[in-house]
Every structure is written in C-alpha cells, then in structure tokens.
Design a protein around this motif. Structure first.
Motif, PDB file in Angstrom:
ATOM      1  N   TRP A   1       0.828  -1.206   0.000  1.00 41.45           N
ATOM      2  CA  TRP A   1       0.000   0.000   0.000  1.00 41.45           C
ATOM      3  C   TRP A   1       0.865   1.259   0.000  1.00 41.45           C
ATOM      4  CZ3 TRP A   1      -1.420  -4.574   2.053  1.00 41.45           C
ATOM      5  CH2 TRP A   1      -2.686  -5.053   1.713  1.00 41.45           C
ATOM      6  N   CYS A   2       1.982   1.209   0.699  1.00 39.44           N
ATOM      7  CA  CYS A   2       2.903   2.349   0.675  1.00 39.44           C
ATOM      8  C   CYS A   2       3.536   2.505  -0.707  1.00 39.44           C
ATOM      9  CB  CYS A   2       3.983   2.173   1.734  1.00 39.44           C
ATOM     10  SG  CYS A   2       3.347   2.249   3.426  1.00 39.44           S
ATOM     11  N   GLY A   3       3.753   1.387  -1.397  1.00 42.16           N
ATOM     12  CA  GLY A   3       4.233   1.458  -2.771  1.00 42.16           C
ATOM     13  C   GLY A   3       3.225   2.139  -3.681  1.00 42.16           C
ATOM     14  N   ALA A   4       1.944   1.872  -3.443  1.00 38.42           N
ATOM     15  CA  ALA A   4       0.904   2.541  -4.228  1.00 38.42           C
ATOM     16  C   ALA A   4       0.911   4.043  -3.976  1.00 38.42           C
ATOM     17  CB  ALA A   4      -0.465   1.949  -3.889  1.00 38.42           C
TER      18      ALA A   4
ATOM     19  N   ARG B   1      11.931   6.246  -1.808  1.00 33.10           N
ATOM     20  CA  ARG B   1      13.354   6.471  -2.061  1.00 33.10           C
ATOM     21  C   ARG B   1      13.838   5.650  -3.257  1.00 33.10           C
ATOM     22  NH1 ARG B   1      16.552   8.293   1.345  1.00 33.10           N
ATOM     23  NH2 ARG B   1      15.239   7.705   3.105  1.00 33.10           N
ATOM     24  N   ARG B   2      13.489   4.359  -3.262  1.00 34.85           N
ATOM     25  CA  ARG B   2      13.941   3.499  -4.354  1.00 34.85           C
ATOM     26  C   ARG B   2      13.376   3.956  -5.700  1.00 34.85           C
ATOM     27  NH1 ARG B   2      18.113   0.033  -2.772  1.00 34.85           N
ATOM     28  NH2 ARG B   2      17.623  -0.930  -0.771  1.00 34.85           N
ATOM     29  N   ALA B   3      12.139   4.443  -5.693  1.00 40.74           N
ATOM     30  CA  ALA B   3      11.517   4.879  -6.940  1.00 40.74           C
ATOM     31  C   ALA B   3      12.030   6.240  -7.385  1.00 40.74           C
ATOM     32  CB  ALA B   3       9.998   4.924  -6.785  1.00 40.74           C
ATOM     33  N   LEU B   4      12.497   7.062  -6.443  1.00 42.93           N
ATOM     34  CA  LEU B   4      13.001   8.388  -6.803  1.00 42.93           C
ATOM     35  C   LEU B   4      14.378   8.323  -7.452  1.00 42.93           C
ATOM     36  CD1 LEU B   4      12.706  11.521  -6.602  1.00 42.93           C
ATOM     37  CD2 LEU B   4      13.896  11.349  -4.394  1.00 42.93           C
ATOM     38  N   THR B   5      15.216   7.391  -7.025  1.00 38.54           N
ATOM     39  CA  THR B   5      16.611   7.364  -7.478  1.00 38.54           C
ATOM     40  C   THR B   5      16.759   7.392  -8.997  1.00 38.54           C
ATOM     41  OG1 THR B   5      17.236   6.153  -5.467  1.00 38.54           O
ATOM     42  CG2 THR B   5      18.805   6.129  -7.283  1.00 38.54           C
ATOM     43  N   PRO B   6      15.991   6.594  -9.774  1.00 35.87           N
ATOM     44  CA  PRO B   6      16.177   6.656 -11.238  1.00 35.87           C
ATOM     45  C   PRO B   6      15.849   8.018 -11.838  1.00 35.87           C
ATOM     46  CG  PRO B   6      15.001   4.651 -10.607  1.00 35.87           C
ATOM     47  CD  PRO B   6      15.054   5.525  -9.394  1.00 35.87           C
ATOM     48  N   GLN B   7      15.060   8.854 -11.150  1.00 34.59           N
ATOM     49  CA  GLN B   7      14.738  10.186 -11.674  1.00 34.59           C
ATOM     50  C   GLN B   7      15.901  11.155 -11.559  1.00 34.59           C
ATOM     51  OE1 GLN B   7      10.380  10.174  -9.665  1.00 34.59           O
ATOM     52  NE2 GLN B   7      10.933  12.076 -10.644  1.00 34.59           N
ATOM     53  N   LEU B   8      16.900  10.799 -10.787  1.00 40.52           N
ATOM     54  CA  LEU B   8      17.997  11.726 -10.512  1.00 40.52           C
ATOM     55  C   LEU B   8      19.105  11.657 -11.551  1.00 40.52           C
ATOM     56  CD1 LEU B   8      18.352  11.043  -6.669  1.00 40.52           C
ATOM     57  CD2 LEU B   8      16.947  12.769  -7.805  1.00 40.52           C
ATOM     58  N   VAL B   9      19.085  10.649 -12.414  1.00 44.64           N
ATOM     59  CA  VAL B   9      20.166  10.432 -13.374  1.00 44.64           C
ATOM     60  C   VAL B   9      19.576  10.076 -14.730  1.00 44.64           C
ATOM     61  CG1 VAL B   9      21.801   9.665 -11.608  1.00 44.64           C
ATOM     62  CG2 VAL B   9      20.336   7.986 -12.740  1.00 44.64           C
ATOM     63  N   PRO B  10      20.357  10.157 -15.801  1.00 44.44           N
ATOM     64  CA  PRO B  10      19.896   9.660 -17.096  1.00 44.44           C
ATOM     65  C   PRO B  10      19.629   8.155 -17.023  1.00 44.44           C
ATOM     66  CG  PRO B  10      21.838  11.045 -17.351  1.00 44.44           C
ATOM     67  CD  PRO B  10      21.685  10.801 -15.885  1.00 44.44           C
ATOM     68  N   PRO B  11      18.729   7.628 -17.860  1.00 43.28           N
ATOM     69  CA  PRO B  11      18.393   6.201 -17.776  1.00 43.28           C
ATOM     70  C   PRO B  11      19.593   5.274 -17.854  1.00 43.28           C
ATOM     71  CG  PRO B  11      16.836   7.349 -19.185  1.00 43.28           C
ATOM     72  CD  PRO B  11      17.901   8.343 -18.843  1.00 43.28           C
ATOM     73  N   VAL B  12      20.598   5.603 -18.685  1.00 38.66           N
ATOM     74  CA  VAL B  12      21.748   4.720 -18.843  1.00 38.66           C
ATOM     75  C   VAL B  12      22.570   4.628 -17.559  1.00 38.66           C
ATOM     76  CG1 VAL B  12      23.362   6.482 -19.678  1.00 38.66           C
ATOM     77  CG2 VAL B  12      23.599   4.109 -20.447  1.00 38.66           C
ATOM     78  N   ALA B  13      22.465   5.627 -16.687  1.00 40.17           N
ATOM     79  CA  ALA B  13      23.243   5.638 -15.448  1.00 40.17           C
ATOM     80  C   ALA B  13      22.450   5.121 -14.255  1.00 40.17           C
ATOM     81  CB  ALA B  13      23.741   7.053 -15.154  1.00 40.17           C
ATOM     82  N   ALA B  14      21.205   4.697 -14.461  1.00 32.73           N
ATOM     83  CA  ALA B  14      20.379   4.254 -13.336  1.00 32.73           C
ATOM     84  C   ALA B  14      20.960   3.045 -12.596  1.00 32.73           C
ATOM     85  CB  ALA B  14      18.955   3.958 -13.814  1.00 32.73           C
ATOM     86  N   PRO B  15      21.490   2.002 -13.298  1.00 28.88           N
ATOM     87  CA  PRO B  15      22.090   0.893 -12.539  1.00 28.88           C
ATOM     88  C   PRO B  15      23.263   1.331 -11.663  1.00 28.88           C
ATOM     89  CG  PRO B  15      21.673   0.238 -14.814  1.00 28.88           C
ATOM     90  CD  PRO B  15      21.461   1.725 -14.745  1.00 28.88           C
ATOM     91  N   ALA B  16      24.116   2.214 -12.180  1.00 30.76           N
ATOM     92  CA  ALA B  16      25.238   2.698 -11.375  1.00 30.76           C
ATOM     93  C   ALA B  16      24.736   3.526 -10.200  1.00 30.76           C
ATOM     94  CB  ALA B  16      26.193   3.522 -12.236  1.00 30.76           C
ATOM     95  N   ALA B  17      23.633   4.242 -10.389  1.00 30.18           N
ATOM     96  CA  ALA B  17      23.068   5.019  -9.284  1.00 30.18           C
ATOM     97  C   ALA B  17      22.586   4.098  -8.167  1.00 30.18           C
ATOM     98  CB  ALA B  17      21.919   5.887  -9.791  1.00 30.18           C
ATOM     99  N   ALA B  18      21.983   2.967  -8.550  1.00 33.88           N
ATOM    100  CA  ALA B  18      21.565   1.996  -7.540  1.00 33.88           C
ATOM    101  C   ALA B  18      22.762   1.449  -6.781  1.00 33.88           C
ATOM    102  CB  ALA B  18      20.787   0.854  -8.207  1.00 33.88           C
ATOM    103  N   ALA B  19      23.858   1.190  -7.504  1.00 40.33           N
ATOM    104  CA  ALA B  19      25.065   0.668  -6.855  1.00 40.33           C
ATOM    105  C   ALA B  19      25.687   1.706  -5.932  1.00 40.33           C
ATOM    106  CB  ALA B  19      26.069   0.227  -7.906  1.00 40.33           C
ATOM    107  N   LEU B  20      25.768   2.956  -6.377  1.00 42.56           N
ATOM    108  CA  LEU B  20      26.336   3.993  -5.520  1.00 42.56           C
ATOM    109  C   LEU B  20      25.465   4.243  -4.301  1.00 42.56           C
ATOM    110  CD1 LEU B  20      27.771   6.659  -7.994  1.00 42.56           C
ATOM    111  CD2 LEU B  20      29.013   5.048  -6.553  1.00 42.56           C
TER     112      LEU B  20
ATOM    113  N   LEU C   1       6.480   1.892 -10.586  1.00 40.97           N
ATOM    114  CA  LEU C   1       7.773   1.713  -9.925  1.00 40.97           C
ATOM    115  C   LEU C   1       7.658   1.681  -8.401  1.00 40.97           C
ATOM    116  CD1 LEU C   1      10.719   1.282 -10.410  1.00 40.97           C
ATOM    117  CD2 LEU C   1      11.045   3.752 -10.597  1.00 40.97           C
ATOM    118  N   GLY C   2       6.798   2.526  -7.843  1.00 42.06           N
ATOM    119  CA  GLY C   2       6.642   2.520  -6.395  1.00 42.06           C
ATOM    120  C   GLY C   2       6.156   1.182  -5.883  1.00 42.06           C
TER     121      GLY C   2
END
Length: 393
Positions: free
Chosen positions: A71-74, A131-150, A340-341
């Motif tokens: 429900w929090c994901g929704a 938080r997890r759903a916001l992270t990909p919005q902070l970087v270009p799509p190609v850098a999203a996996p590296a953002a998750a790792a960082l 995503l949430g």
C-alpha cells in the motif's frame, strides 16, 4: 552519453555527473550515518532495560513494512516521490526527536520505546519505496544501474560510520545526544531534497485494485518476476549473518565479541567491494545475476566446509550478496514508471520477509545440525538457484 561512461571507472561514477544525484548523496550519507548511530543508542538503552525486549523492538520496526509495504508502494505511485520522501524523512526526524526528548527527561521506558519503534516502522514503510523509486529520476536512464550501486555504497559507508559514531556518542554523551543528532540529520536531508531540481514523478490516479495490479504486474513480467524469485530463494537461506556468524565464530573458532566483530567486518568489506564492482559493470544482466548468486554459494560453501577460512568465505559471500542485491534493484527499477513505487515495495517486502525467516531458520539449523549447517544450506540453495537461472532461456 555512451562516450561519457565507456570505461568501468566512468560507468561507476557516472551518476555523480548529475547535480541532482550529488545533492541527494550529500543529504543521504549523514542521515544514514546518524540513523545507525541511533541503532546503537537504542540497542544500548533497550538491553539495559530488558535484553529480551530487543527482539520485540526490532520486530516493531520491521513488521509495518511487511504489512503495509504494497500500500505504501501505491502511495509512491500516486504522489510526487520527492515530496513523499520529504514527508517521510520529516516523520522519521520527529520520531528521532521523540526518542531524544524521552531519553533526556528519563522517560524512555519500554512502552514509550514500543510506541516510537512502531511509529518509526510505519513511516519507514513509506520512505523505502519512495526512495527506491526516486533514485532513477535523478540520473539519465543509462546511469540508473550505477546510481543503484552507488546508493548501496552510501548505505554501507553510512552503516560503518554510524556504528562507530554511536559507539563514541553513547558512552561519552548519552543516548539522548545520539537521538538528537539523528533528528538534525533528517532536517538536513529534507532541506537537501527540497533543493533538487528534477521533473515531477509519474502519478497514477487513485483507483481500485492498485495494490493487486502492482503485484500482478510483477508476476506477469518475467524481467521483474525472476529477480524477485531469485532474491527470495537466496535471501531466505543465506541472509542470516547476524545469527549464523556469531554461532560459527563461537563454536568453531572459539572466538569472542572481538572475533565476531572482525568476522562481520569481513562480510561488510566484501559487500563494499561488491557495490563498487556492480557500479563499474553498469547495466545489469541475467549473467550478472547468475554469477553473483554463484559467488554467494561459493562463499557460503567455503565457510561451511572450512570454518578456519570463515573470514575469507564471508568476504566472498558479502561481495556476491551486494552485487546480487544491487543487480536485482537495478532490474526492478526498469519497471514501468507508473508502477515503480509498487514494484519497489515488493522488493522491500520480499527482502525483509526473507530476513525475518532466515534468522530463526539459521538458529534452528545450528542447534540441530551444528554451526556449519546454515552455511551449507545457503550454499546449496544459492547454487541450485544459479543453476536454474543459467538454464533458463
């Protein structure tokens, strides 16, 4: 963009080219560090009052995510994620302030701790998917996996620094100071989040069955379903280090608290190396998942077969675990933006549920079959999972 991240080093640090991600990291590292200092302070207070109560306090912090997670994901899909995360961080700061005031006035009793722990768990259930759903919005799509790792690297650094900070603050100044510092760190994080210049999150209008639709979306989409199943299978049988490591150190190596701390540090060091490796690899793949799961199996097997090499085995397992976890997160973050949430809430529920099961399972196995049994079970389960995934078309 391809030329900007055409080497492992550039791939690993590509998210830092984004001003929004840099600001996000500036707010997150102090917050994570001070939150782990609070973990030390709260543990010290509860153990002094009643050691048996510590397990219940931990459960009160985790159960809300298990119950309310979908429900929090929704909520993270209905509302702007940055705004929702700011509200959640402010709520966690208020809970930390409540701990500080209660401790400073000698009113931090077990009932008060129980109420505050439950409040923390409820707010954290909102915080995690946002938080997890916001992270990909902070970087270009190609850098999203590296953002998750960082982001994983920030978490590990914060945990390590926070444990040390708590160990210094509590004996020197008391638990109230540790709680108060944590409350201030959340205020800093809210201010930093308010300065982020990013687009609005995709927002799904309120409608019936949104939670059920999110779960169904994960199950119907192989690219999402497979990582979740792998995570559940491996985490349930291996992620029991808080129970299995002290047991094997005491029973097989004859070590005390210092040796237990060193063993857990070996696991954390391997995990930190894994986050850096995952960031350098860039976009995740099924092969990465297979290899990471196999590395977890190898580390578990080394500990189970050669307890005298437990520190090396734990470092290997930690490396594989962090790569696997970050790869799963990166794969799930490629879900539809409007889902995503809810997808990330499934990740949180599965990981936490597996963690809740793995500890008692490891304790029972160690009691009936010896301290090496949890590691051997984890090795077998991870190896079977890797083999099954490698054989899929």
């Amino acid at each position: 963009m391809a030329s900007a991240i055409d080497s492992p080093v550039r791939t690993a640090f590509a998210p830092l080219r984004s001003r929004a991600f840099r600001r996000y990291a500036v707010g997150q590292l102090p917050s994570i560090t001070c939150s782990w200092a609070q973990v030390v302070a709260l543990s010290a207070v509860v153990v002094a009052l009643d050691p048996v109560a510590l397990a219940w306090v931990v459960a009160l912090q985790f159960v809300p995510t298990l119950v309310l997670g979908p429900w929090c994901g929704a909520l993270a899909d209905r509302f702007d994620r940055r705004t929702l995360l700011m509200a959640a961080e402010a709520g966690l700061g208020l809970v930390a302030a409540g701990y500080a005031v209660a401790a400073a006035t000698d009113r931090l009793t077990l009932p008060v701790i129980g109420v505050l722990a439950a409040a923390w768990g409820i707010v954290n259930a909102v915080d995690t998917p946002a938080r997890r759903a916001l992270t990909p919005q902070l970087v270009p799509p190609v850098a999203a996996p590296a953002a998750a790792a960082l982001s994983g690297t920030l978490m590990l650094l914060g945990m390590t620094l926070g444990a040390a900070l708590g160990g210094l603050l509590v004996p020197a100044f008391g638990a109230a100071i540790a709680f108060g510092v944590n409350a201030l760190s959340f205020l800093l994080d809210v201010v930093v989040l308010a300065t982020l210049r990013i687009g609005k999150s995709p927002r799904t209008p309120r409608a019936p069955r949104q939670v059920r639709d999110g779960l169904a979306h994960v199950w119907r989409t192989p690219a999402l379903r497979v990582p979740v199943i792998v995570l559940a299978a491996v985490a349930t049988t291996t992620f029991s280090y808080q129970v299995s490591v002290p047991t094997i150190v005491q029973e097989q190596l004859g070590g005390g608290p210092g040796a237990i701390g060193a063993a857990l540090t070996a696991f954390t060091a391997g995990s930190l190396a894994g986050t850096i490796l995952a960031a350098a690899r860039g976009r995740p793949s099924r092969r990465t998942t297979v290899v990471a799961t196999a590395v977890v199996a190898a580390g578990q097997l080394l500990v189970g077969v050669r307890p005298d090499l437990a520190f090396a085995g734990l470092a290997v397992a930690g490396l594989g675990w962090s790569v696997l976890l970050i790869t799963v997160v990166a794969q799930l973050q490629q879900a539809r933006p409007d889902m995503l949430g809810r997808v990330m809430s499934v990740f949180a529920v599965v990981l936490l549920g597996a963690t809740v099961v793995s500890g008692p399972l490891a304790g029972w196995l160690a009691a009936v079959a010896g301290a090496t049994a949890p590691f051997l079970l984890g090795a077998a389960a991870a190896a079977l999972t890797a083999g099954s995934l490698a054989g899929r078309r």
